[in-house]
Motif scaffolding. Structure first.
Motif, PDB file in Angstrom:
ATOM      1  N   SER A 143       0.836  -1.197   0.000  1.00  0.00           N
ATOM      2  CA  SER A 143       0.000   0.000   0.000  1.00  0.00           C
ATOM      3  C   SER A 143       0.871   1.248   0.000  1.00  0.00           C
ATOM      4  CB  SER A 143      -0.913   0.017   1.227  1.00  0.00           C
ATOM      5  OG  SER A 143      -1.604   1.243   1.323  1.00  0.00           O
ATOM      6  N   LYS A 144       0.423   2.276  -0.709  1.00  0.00           N
ATOM      7  CA  LYS A 144       1.169   3.527  -0.759  1.00  0.00           C
ATOM      8  C   LYS A 144       0.790   4.479   0.365  1.00  0.00           C
ATOM      9  CE  LYS A 144       1.890   3.535  -5.786  1.00  0.00           C
ATOM     10  NZ  LYS A 144       1.654   4.295  -7.055  1.00  0.00           N
ATOM     11  N   ASP A 145      -0.429   4.366   0.863  1.00  0.00           N
ATOM     12  CA  ASP A 145      -0.886   5.371   1.830  1.00  0.00           C
ATOM     13  C   ASP A 145      -1.595   4.783   3.037  1.00  0.00           C
ATOM     14  OD1 ASP A 145      -3.138   4.503   0.544  1.00  0.00           O
ATOM     15  OD2 ASP A 145      -3.819   6.483  -0.115  1.00  0.00           O
ATOM     16  N   HIS A 146      -1.367   3.511   3.342  1.00  0.00           N
ATOM     17  CA  HIS A 146      -1.941   2.909   4.537  1.00  0.00           C
ATOM     18  C   HIS A 146      -0.827   2.546   5.506  1.00  0.00           C
ATOM     19  CE1 HIS A 146      -5.914   1.536   2.397  1.00  0.00           C
ATOM     20  NE2 HIS A 146      -5.845   2.853   2.603  1.00  0.00           N
ATOM     21  N   PHE A 147      -1.059   2.842   6.781  1.00  0.00           N
ATOM     22  CA  PHE A 147      -0.045   2.643   7.801  1.00  0.00           C
ATOM     23  C   PHE A 147      -0.675   2.067   9.056  1.00  0.00           C
ATOM     24  CE2 PHE A 147       0.745   6.217   5.060  1.00  0.00           C
ATOM     25  CZ  PHE A 147       1.972   5.870   4.512  1.00  0.00           C
ATOM     26  N   SER A 191      -2.756  -7.592  16.592  1.00  0.00           N
ATOM     27  CA  SER A 191      -4.148  -7.374  16.186  1.00  0.00           C
ATOM     28  C   SER A 191      -4.718  -6.047  16.667  1.00  0.00           C
ATOM     29  CB  SER A 191      -5.029  -8.516  16.704  1.00  0.00           C
ATOM     30  OG  SER A 191      -4.677  -9.744  16.105  1.00  0.00           O
ATOM     31  N   SER A 192      -4.137  -5.480  17.724  1.00  0.00           N
ATOM     32  CA  SER A 192      -4.684  -4.223  18.249  1.00  0.00           C
ATOM     33  C   SER A 192      -4.262  -3.016  17.431  1.00  0.00           C
ATOM     34  CB  SER A 192      -4.257  -4.021  19.711  1.00  0.00           C
ATOM     35  OG  SER A 192      -2.871  -3.737  19.805  1.00  0.00           O
ATOM     36  N   LEU A 193      -3.217  -3.144  16.627  1.00  0.00           N
ATOM     37  CA  LEU A 193      -2.759  -2.025  15.806  1.00  0.00           C
ATOM     38  C   LEU A 193      -3.833  -1.624  14.805  1.00  0.00           C
ATOM     39  CD1 LEU A 193       0.828  -3.393  15.229  1.00  0.00           C
ATOM     40  CD2 LEU A 193       0.293  -1.254  16.431  1.00  0.00           C
ATOM     41  N   LEU A 194      -3.988  -0.332  14.586  1.00  0.00           N
ATOM     42  CA  LEU A 194      -4.992   0.194  13.678  1.00  0.00           C
ATOM     43  C   LEU A 194      -4.379   0.545  12.332  1.00  0.00           C
ATOM     44  CD1 LEU A 194      -6.902   2.565  16.125  1.00  0.00           C
ATOM     45  CD2 LEU A 194      -7.470   0.201  15.504  1.00  0.00           C
ATOM     46  N   LYS A 195      -5.118   0.282  11.275  1.00  0.00           N
ATOM     47  CA  LYS A 195      -4.693   0.661   9.932  1.00  0.00           C
ATOM     48  C   LYS A 195      -5.358   1.980   9.575  1.00  0.00           C
ATOM     49  CE  LYS A 195      -4.958  -2.577   6.865  1.00  0.00           C
ATOM     50  NZ  LYS A 195      -5.517  -3.471   5.801  1.00  0.00           N
ATOM     51  N   ILE A 196      -4.561   2.958   9.161  1.00  0.00           N
ATOM     52  CA  ILE A 196      -5.103   4.279   8.839  1.00  0.00           C
ATOM     53  C   ILE A 196      -4.535   4.767   7.519  1.00  0.00           C
ATOM     54  CG2 ILE A 196      -5.402   4.895  11.262  1.00  0.00           C
ATOM     55  CD1 ILE A 196      -2.882   6.552  11.094  1.00  0.00           C
ATOM     56  N   ASP A 197      -5.158   5.805   6.968  1.00  0.00           N
ATOM     57  CA  ASP A 197      -4.631   6.426   5.761  1.00  0.00           C
ATOM     58  C   ASP A 197      -3.872   7.701   6.127  1.00  0.00           C
ATOM     59  OD1 ASP A 197      -6.533   8.437   6.213  1.00  0.00           O
ATOM     60  OD2 ASP A 197      -7.936   7.635   4.743  1.00  0.00           O
ATOM     61  N   LEU A 198      -3.382   8.407   5.123  1.00  0.00           N
ATOM     62  CA  LEU A 198      -2.564   9.593   5.376  1.00  0.00           C
ATOM     63  C   LEU A 198      -3.322  10.710   6.090  1.00  0.00           C
ATOM     64  CD1 LEU A 198      -0.454   9.901   2.100  1.00  0.00           C
ATOM     65  CD2 LEU A 198       0.401   9.439   4.407  1.00  0.00           C
ATOM     66  N   ASP A 199      -4.635  10.670   6.022  1.00  0.00           N
ATOM     67  CA  ASP A 199      -5.440  11.682   6.705  1.00  0.00           C
ATOM     68  C   ASP A 199      -5.826  11.258   8.110  1.00  0.00           C
ATOM     69  OD1 ASP A 199      -5.477  13.463   4.505  1.00  0.00           O
ATOM     70  OD2 ASP A 199      -7.015  12.244   3.543  1.00  0.00           O
ATOM     71  N   GLY A 238     -10.990  -0.011   7.517  1.00  0.00           N
ATOM     72  CA  GLY A 238     -11.389  -1.411   7.643  1.00  0.00           C
ATOM     73  C   GLY A 238     -11.788  -1.854   9.033  1.00  0.00           C
ATOM     74  N   GLU A 239     -10.795  -2.001   9.921  1.00  0.00           N
ATOM     75  CA  GLU A 239     -11.085  -2.645  11.204  1.00  0.00           C
ATOM     76  C   GLU A 239     -11.784  -1.722  12.191  1.00  0.00           C
ATOM     77  OE1 GLU A 239      -7.373  -2.165  11.071  1.00  0.00           O
ATOM     78  OE2 GLU A 239      -7.061  -3.640   9.509  1.00  0.00           O
ATOM     79  N   ARG A 240     -12.330  -2.347  13.207  1.00  0.00           N
ATOM     80  CA  ARG A 240     -12.904  -1.604  14.324  1.00  0.00           C
ATOM     81  C   ARG A 240     -11.779  -0.962  15.129  1.00  0.00           C
ATOM     82  NH1 ARG A 240     -10.064  -6.037  14.493  1.00  0.00           N
ATOM     83  NH2 ARG A 240      -9.837  -6.976  16.546  1.00  0.00           N
ATOM     84  N   ASP A 241     -12.088   0.076  15.885  1.00  0.00           N
ATOM     85  CA  ASP A 241     -11.041   0.733  16.661  1.00  0.00           C
ATOM     86  C   ASP A 241     -11.118   0.403  18.140  1.00  0.00           C
ATOM     87  OD1 ASP A 241     -13.122   2.240  17.645  1.00  0.00           O
ATOM     88  OD2 ASP A 241     -12.483   4.113  16.729  1.00  0.00           O
ATOM     89  N   GLY A 242     -12.096  -0.412  18.540  1.00  0.00           N
ATOM     90  CA  GLY A 242     -12.206  -0.800  19.941  1.00  0.00           C
ATOM     91  C   GLY A 242     -12.543   0.355  20.856  1.00  0.00           C
ATOM     92  N   GLY A 243     -13.019   1.472  20.295  1.00  0.00           N
ATOM     93  CA  GLY A 243     -13.363   2.623  21.110  1.00  0.00           C
ATOM     94  C   GLY A 243     -12.184   3.511  21.458  1.00  0.00           C
TER      95      GLY A 243
END
Length: 277
Positions: free
Chosen positions: A61-65, A80-88, A93-98
């Motif tokens: 991916s170019k812009d997902h971290f 599994s707890s790590l969140l995938k986000i974009d540049l903004d 995709g995944e839930r953020d667990g609050g």
């Protein structure tokens, strides 16, 4: 007698909600390595409660971290707890667990990830020694062998207040340039590299150099200066790439950090393998 909530009820991404098998294999391996990096930063005393970030580019991916949920201690982070986000900073995709993410703190990471496509991982700390050296006018002084690893390879960025202004991104990236070390004046330390292993080892060595400098300067002893020619020679020896060929001299071996990283993962696995969940 009061009961203590199970960790799985507190931490998103526990073994009961594992993403293993639900994300591509390369992403899972990156998640495991990044979770290990968070745990190692905690083990080496480089955390600031729930603050700061270590981010890693999602393979392919170019812009997902990947980034830590805002509210977990580094010692709680799992693959599994790590969140995938974009540049903004939007969660993908995944839930953020609050928990969500610390958008203000992500300004620094998003700026570098967007500008430096060679960077796979960024690590930022607020350690006592790091902030102390970042607040010294001399910066990281070429007084010791550990410091010379960064001689001519560390950039500086002046303090503009907490990193919440989007306009600071451009100046921060310009100050970093193509170096992999940025000393944020009056603020802290940052390392970045193609791999998670390299980014961690750069930070561990930078932190060590800062600790030694603080000790030296607080000793009030007369310090021995390293001659400029020796500084230059040492910096070249330490500079990557350092792949030794047969008969080569003046290099210290393969600097991609995999020998150290594998040893660190073995140690971490003996202490607490839950980061792999």
């Amino acid at each position: 007698m009061s009961s203590i909530p199970h960790l799985a009820d507190q931490v998103p991404g526990s073994s009961e909600r594992s993403l293993r098998g639900r994300v591509p294999d390369e992403e899972w391996r990156t998640r495991v390595d990044l979770a290990a990096c968070y745990r190692l930063v905690a083990q080496y005393g480089m955390t600031d409660l729930i603050y700061n970030h270590i981010t890693a580019k999602v393979p392919g991916s170019k812009d997902h971290f990947l980034i830590n949920p805002y509210g977990l201690l580094y010692e709680e982070i799992t693959a599994s707890s790590l969140l995938k986000i974009d540049l903004d900073g939007n969660i993908v995709g995944e839930r953020d667990g609050g928990y969500g993410i610390n958008h203000a703190g992500y300004i620094i990471h998003s700026a570098i990830h967007a500008a430096r496509h060679d960077v796979g991982c960024i690590l930022h700390t607020h350690t006592r020694a790091g902030i102390t050296v970042a607040s010294m006018k001399c910066g990281l002084a070429p007084l010791t062998q550990p410091a010379l690893r960064f001689y001519g390879r560390a950039s500086y960025h002046d303090f503009e207040g907490p990193a919440v202004e989007l306009g600071e991104k451009e100046r921060l990236v310009a100050d970093l340039g193509m170096n992999n070390v940025l000393i944020l004046r009056n603020h802290g330390l940052l390392t970045c590299a193609p791999t998670i292993a390299e980014a961690f080892l750069l930070m561990q060595r930078l932190e060590t150099a800062c600790k030694i400098q603080v000790d030296l300067m607080s000793s009030n002893a007369e310090l021995v200066e390293i001659p400029p020619e020796v500084r230059e020679k040492s910096a070249k020896v330490f500079s990557p790439p350092t792949v030794v060929k047969e008969g080569a001299e003046g290099k210290l071996g393969d600097w991609n950090g995999m020998r150290e990283w594998k040893a660190l993962l073995r140690s971490l696995g003996r202490r607490d393998p839950s980061y792999r969940e």
